[in-house]
Every structure is written in structure tokens, then in C-alpha cells.
Write a protein that holds these residues in place. Sequence first.
Motif, PDB file in Angstrom:
ATOM      1  N   GLY A  13     -92.450  -9.175 -22.630  1.00 12.09           N
ATOM      2  CA  GLY A  13     -92.108  -8.886 -24.013  1.00 12.09           C
ATOM      3  C   GLY A  13     -91.760  -7.429 -24.286  1.00 12.09           C
ATOM      4  N   LYS A  14     -91.860  -6.565 -23.284  1.00 10.92           N
ATOM      5  CA  LYS A  14     -91.616  -5.123 -23.476  1.00 10.92           C
ATOM      6  C   LYS A  14     -90.303  -4.652 -22.842  1.00 10.92           C
ATOM      7  CE  LYS A  14     -95.496  -4.459 -25.606  1.00 10.92           C
ATOM      8  NZ  LYS A  14     -95.514  -4.102 -27.008  1.00 10.92           N
ATOM      9  N   GLU A  15     -89.471  -5.578 -22.388  1.00  9.81           N
ATOM     10  CA  GLU A  15     -88.256  -5.241 -21.656  1.00  9.81           C
ATOM     11  C   GLU A  15     -87.315  -4.313 -22.438  1.00  9.81           C
ATOM     12  OE1 GLU A  15     -89.424  -8.292 -22.246  1.00  9.81           O
ATOM     13  OE2 GLU A  15     -89.762  -9.275 -20.310  1.00  9.81           O
ATOM     14  N   ASP A  16     -87.067  -4.616 -23.690  1.00 13.34           N
ATOM     15  CA  ASP A  16     -86.156  -3.798 -24.485  1.00 13.34           C
ATOM     16  C   ASP A  16     -86.747  -2.421 -24.791  1.00 13.34           C
ATOM     17  OD1 ASP A  16     -84.234  -5.761 -24.415  1.00 13.34           O
ATOM     18  OD2 ASP A  16     -84.762  -6.587 -26.375  1.00 13.34           O
ATOM     19  N   GLU A  17     -88.049  -2.352 -24.967  1.00 15.35           N
ATOM     20  CA  GLU A  17     -88.696  -1.058 -25.199  1.00 15.35           C
ATOM     21  C   GLU A  17     -88.583  -0.185 -23.955  1.00 15.35           C
ATOM     22  OE1 GLU A  17     -92.933   0.878 -26.639  1.00 15.35           O
ATOM     23  OE2 GLU A  17     -92.678  -1.293 -26.717  1.00 15.35           O
ATOM     24  N   VAL A  18     -88.759  -0.776 -22.787  1.00 13.54           N
ATOM     25  CA  VAL A  18     -88.617  -0.025 -21.542  1.00 13.54           C
ATOM     26  C   VAL A  18     -87.183   0.483 -21.406  1.00 13.54           C
ATOM     27  CG1 VAL A  18     -88.691  -0.185 -19.022  1.00 13.54           C
ATOM     28  CG2 VAL A  18     -90.513  -1.216 -20.394  1.00 13.54           C
ATOM     29  N   ALA A  19     -86.204  -0.361 -21.702  1.00  9.86           N
ATOM     30  CA  ALA A  19     -84.806   0.059 -21.638  1.00  9.86           C
ATOM     31  C   ALA A  19     -84.547   1.240 -22.574  1.00  9.86           C
ATOM     32  CB  ALA A  19     -83.893  -1.114 -21.981  1.00  9.86           C
ATOM     33  N   ARG A  20     -85.108   1.177 -23.765  1.00  7.15           N
ATOM     34  CA  ARG A  20     -84.934   2.279 -24.730  1.00  7.15           C
ATOM     35  C   ARG A  20     -85.542   3.570 -24.196  1.00  7.15           C
ATOM     36  NH1 ARG A  20     -88.174   4.711 -27.989  1.00  7.15           N
ATOM     37  NH2 ARG A  20     -89.848   3.191 -27.806  1.00  7.15           N
ATOM     38  N   LEU A  21     -86.740   3.481 -23.622  1.00 12.97           N
ATOM     39  CA  LEU A  21     -87.395   4.663 -23.074  1.00 12.97           C
ATOM     40  C   LEU A  21     -86.590   5.261 -21.929  1.00 12.97           C
ATOM     41  CD1 LEU A  21     -91.100   3.436 -23.147  1.00 12.97           C
ATOM     42  CD2 LEU A  21     -90.090   5.240 -24.563  1.00 12.97           C
ATOM     43  N   PHE A  22     -86.048   4.403 -21.065  1.00 11.75           N
ATOM     44  CA  PHE A  22     -85.242   4.916 -19.956  1.00 11.75           C
ATOM     45  C   PHE A  22     -83.944   5.549 -20.435  1.00 11.75           C
ATOM     46  CE2 PHE A  22     -87.681   2.310 -16.777  1.00 11.75           C
ATOM     47  CZ  PHE A  22     -88.133   3.417 -16.062  1.00 11.75           C
ATOM     48  N   ARG A  23     -83.348   5.016 -21.482  1.00 11.14           N
ATOM     49  CA  ARG A  23     -82.139   5.658 -22.023  1.00 11.14           C
ATOM     50  C   ARG A  23     -82.450   7.073 -22.494  1.00 11.14           C
ATOM     51  NH1 ARG A  23     -81.707   0.888 -24.821  1.00 11.14           N
ATOM     52  NH2 ARG A  23     -80.471  -0.641 -23.719  1.00 11.14           N
ATOM     53  N   LEU A  37     -78.165  14.286 -10.809  1.00  8.21           N
ATOM     54  CA  LEU A  37     -77.821  12.918 -11.193  1.00  8.21           C
ATOM     55  C   LEU A  37     -79.091  12.195 -11.622  1.00  8.21           C
ATOM     56  CD1 LEU A  37     -75.528  10.725 -11.197  1.00  8.21           C
ATOM     57  CD2 LEU A  37     -76.324  10.111  -8.915  1.00  8.21           C
ATOM     58  N   TYR A  38     -78.995  11.428 -12.675  1.00  8.02           N
ATOM     59  CA  TYR A  38     -80.124  10.618 -13.145  1.00  8.02           C
ATOM     60  C   TYR A  38     -79.530   9.339 -13.720  1.00  8.02           C
ATOM     61  CZ  TYR A  38     -84.676   9.501 -15.131  1.00  8.02           C
ATOM     62  OH  TYR A  38     -85.876   8.900 -15.412  1.00  8.02           O
ATOM     63  N   VAL A  39     -79.792   8.215 -13.051  1.00 11.76           N
ATOM     64  CA  VAL A  39     -79.230   6.944 -13.485  1.00 11.76           C
ATOM     65  C   VAL A  39     -80.346   5.906 -13.555  1.00 11.76           C
ATOM     66  CG1 VAL A  39     -77.539   5.143 -13.019  1.00 11.76           C
ATOM     67  CG2 VAL A  39     -77.039   7.502 -12.362  1.00 11.76           C
ATOM     68  N   ALA A  40     -80.600   5.421 -14.751  1.00 12.78           N
ATOM     69  CA  ALA A  40     -81.560   4.329 -14.951  1.00 12.78           C
ATOM     70  C   ALA A  40     -80.762   3.036 -14.990  1.00 12.78           C
ATOM     71  CB  ALA A  40     -82.337   4.537 -16.243  1.00 12.78           C
ATOM     72  N   GLN A  41     -81.254   2.027 -14.269  1.00 14.05           N
ATOM     73  CA  GLN A  41     -80.528   0.773 -14.131  1.00 14.05           C
ATOM     74  C   GLN A  41     -81.448  -0.411 -14.389  1.00 14.05           C
ATOM     75  OE1 GLN A  41     -78.088   1.974 -10.274  1.00 14.05           O
ATOM     76  NE2 GLN A  41     -80.078   2.900 -10.561  1.00 14.05           N
ATOM     77  N   ARG A  49     -86.915  -5.900 -14.594  1.00 19.23           N
ATOM     78  CA  ARG A  49     -86.911  -4.961 -13.465  1.00 19.23           C
ATOM     79  C   ARG A  49     -85.938  -3.816 -13.695  1.00 19.23           C
ATOM     80  NH1 ARG A  49     -85.860  -8.455  -8.356  1.00 19.23           N
ATOM     81  NH2 ARG A  49     -85.571  -6.370  -7.488  1.00 19.23           N
ATOM     82  N   PHE A  50     -86.413  -2.598 -13.404  1.00 20.22           N
ATOM     83  CA  PHE A  50     -85.621  -1.386 -13.581  1.00 20.22           C
ATOM     84  C   PHE A  50     -85.676  -0.546 -12.314  1.00 20.22           C
ATOM     85  CE2 PHE A  50     -86.855  -2.841 -17.707  1.00 20.22           C
ATOM     86  CZ  PHE A  50     -85.783  -2.567 -18.533  1.00 20.22           C
ATOM     87  N   LEU A  51     -84.602   0.186 -12.074  1.00 21.74           N
ATOM     88  CA  LEU A  51     -84.531   1.107 -10.943  1.00 21.74           C
ATOM     89  C   LEU A  51     -83.974   2.422 -11.452  1.00 21.74           C
ATOM     90  CD1 LEU A  51     -84.680   1.259  -7.707  1.00 21.74           C
ATOM     91  CD2 LEU A  51     -82.191   1.196  -7.902  1.00 21.74           C
TER      92      LEU A  51
END
Length: 94
Positions: A13-23, A37-41, A49-51
Motif C-alpha cells: 500500500g506504500k508503493e506510490d509514496e515510495v515513488a514520490r520519495l525517490f523522485r 548520475l542518480y537514477v531511481a527506477q 520494487r525499486f532500484l
Amino acid sequence: MVILVVGWTAKPGKEDEVARLFRTLQEESRKEPGCLLYVAQRHRDDPARFLVYEQYKDDAALEAHRATPHFLEIARGELPRVADRTDANLYRPL
């Protein structure tokens, strides 16, 4: 050059929050003078899953990154509440 590759998995349930934090972390980290270079994927089939792929000028630049307010606030503070770090590995180019 120092390369850091870090994997994270969002808590349910926290997937979108994690994406926002990585952005945010990506945007701020790219402003650092030693960050090359810094690329969040996000995994294309598993949205939890994030890399993160990071390149720094040298070890001192990586340590400077780890001392920035955005790193301390997000990577040390907010992210661990909504995601689990699965691995982290340092590399150097051939």
C-alpha cells in the motif's frame, strides 16, 4: 568513480509514496557537485520494487551525499518507514 546500486521494496500500500520519495531524492541528489548520475527506477512488472543507480566522483562525494539534509531526511528517515532496503552494492567501472 564510485557506483552504488540499491534495491528497495515498498511495504504493501506504500508503493506510490515510495515513488514520490525517490523522485524527490533523485531531484535533490542530482544537484550535488560530486553526483555524476542518480537514477531511481521502478520495476516494470512489480510496482513495489525499486532500484537506484548512483554514480559519484569519488568516495568523498558519496560520503558528502550521505551527509546531505535530503538524504538524512528521506533515505534515513522517511523511506525506512514505507519500504525495506533489499540490498546495496558498491562498484567501480572497469
